[in-house]
Structure formats: C-alpha cells, structure tokens
Write a protein that holds these residues in place. Structure first.
Motif, mmCIF file in Angstrom:
data_model
loop_
_atom_site.group_PDB
_atom_site.id
_atom_site.type_symbol
_atom_site.label_atom_id
_atom_site.label_comp_id
_atom_site.label_asym_id
_atom_site.label_seq_id
_atom_site.Cartn_x
_atom_site.Cartn_y
_atom_site.Cartn_z
ATOM 1 N N GLY A 78 -3.171 3.367 -6.893
ATOM 2 C CA GLY A 78 -4.611 3.301 -7.123
ATOM 3 C C GLY A 78 -5.024 3.441 -8.569
ATOM 4 O O GLY A 78 -6.089 3.966 -8.840
ATOM 5 N N ARG A 80 -8.829 4.496 -2.794
ATOM 6 C CA ARG A 80 -8.292 4.033 -4.082
ATOM 7 C C ARG A 80 -6.985 3.260 -3.905
ATOM 8 O O ARG A 80 -6.080 3.354 -4.707
ATOM 9 N N GLN A 81 -6.900 2.505 -2.831
ATOM 10 C CA GLN A 81 -5.776 1.605 -2.607
ATOM 11 C C GLN A 81 -6.236 0.193 -2.940
ATOM 12 O O GLN A 81 -7.337 -0.210 -2.566
ATOM 13 N N ARG A 124 -9.585 -5.484 -5.411
ATOM 14 C CA ARG A 124 -10.584 -4.420 -5.319
ATOM 15 C C ARG A 124 -9.886 -3.158 -4.825
ATOM 16 O O ARG A 124 -8.813 -3.229 -4.227
ATOM 17 N N LEU A 125 -10.497 -2.027 -5.081
ATOM 18 C CA LEU A 125 -9.993 -0.749 -4.568
ATOM 19 C C LEU A 125 -10.866 -0.323 -3.405
ATOM 20 O O LEU A 125 -12.089 -0.461 -3.451
ATOM 21 N N ASP A 126 -10.242 0.220 -2.353
ATOM 22 C CA ASP A 126 -11.014 0.733 -1.231
ATOM 23 C C ASP A 126 -11.394 2.188 -1.505
ATOM 24 O O ASP A 126 -11.120 2.723 -2.590
ATOM 25 N N THR A 127 -12.003 2.835 -0.549
ATOM 26 C CA THR A 127 -12.465 4.212 -0.747
ATOM 27 C C THR A 127 -11.319 5.196 -0.927
ATOM 28 O O THR A 127 -11.508 6.278 -1.481
ATOM 29 N N ARG A 165 0.811 -1.222 0.000
ATOM 30 C CA ARG A 165 0.000 0.000 0.000
ATOM 31 C C ARG A 165 0.841 1.267 0.000
ATOM 32 O O ARG A 165 0.374 2.327 -0.372
ATOM 33 N N HIS A 217 -6.399 -3.890 -2.852
ATOM 34 C CA HIS A 217 -6.334 -4.978 -1.879
ATOM 35 C C HIS A 217 -6.629 -6.271 -2.609
ATOM 36 O O HIS A 217 -7.497 -6.295 -3.488
#
Length: 77
Positions: A16, A34-35, A29-32, A11, A37
């Motif tokens: 992102g 935009r990282q 998937r991207l988290d909120t 990370r 995982h």
C-alpha cells in the motif's frame, strides 16, 4: 504502443505504498485498506502503467499481453 494488457496486483505482496496510484492514477487506485487495484483488469498499453509496475517497491504488479499472455512485467529472467 497499441497492445492491450492484463494488469494484476498481488494483494498478498502489496504494502500500500501508493506509488502506483500516484505514478499512474488512471491505472491504479488504493482501497480503504490501502491495497492497490488496477482500475480495469485490461487496459491499453501505457508508459505510466509500466512505470508504476517498475516502481513498485515490492514488485506486486504483473502485466501480461491480453492476447497470448506473454509477460511484459516483470521481465522473464
């Protein structure tokens, strides 16, 4: 392929871009923030996950064999 992989995203390196999530939506998937995982820390070997790792513009994705820990990607130099 038959192997099980351990998938990690650094990370601190991830920018992102979303290429991993679009290349292998079942793998990343991207988290909120935009990282990226991995959807799961371990997964069956997959051409899509390998393609996502190879296509990461900042090489933030590492893949190792679950049993033995040998590095799949990035390749050892």
């Amino acid at each position: 392929m038959g192997d099980r992989w351990r998938i990690e995203v650094d990370r601190g390196v991830c920018i992102g871009s979303g290429l991993c999530a679009s290349t292998a939506p079942r793998g990343f998937r991207l988290d909120t923030a935009r990282q990226a995982h991995p959807v799961a820390a371990e997964a069956d070997a997959s051409e899509a996950v390998l393609a996502a790792a190879e296509g990461c513009p900042v090489e933030a994705i590492a893949i190792r064999l679950r049993d033995g820990g040998e590095q799949v990607f990035p390749p050892d130099e």
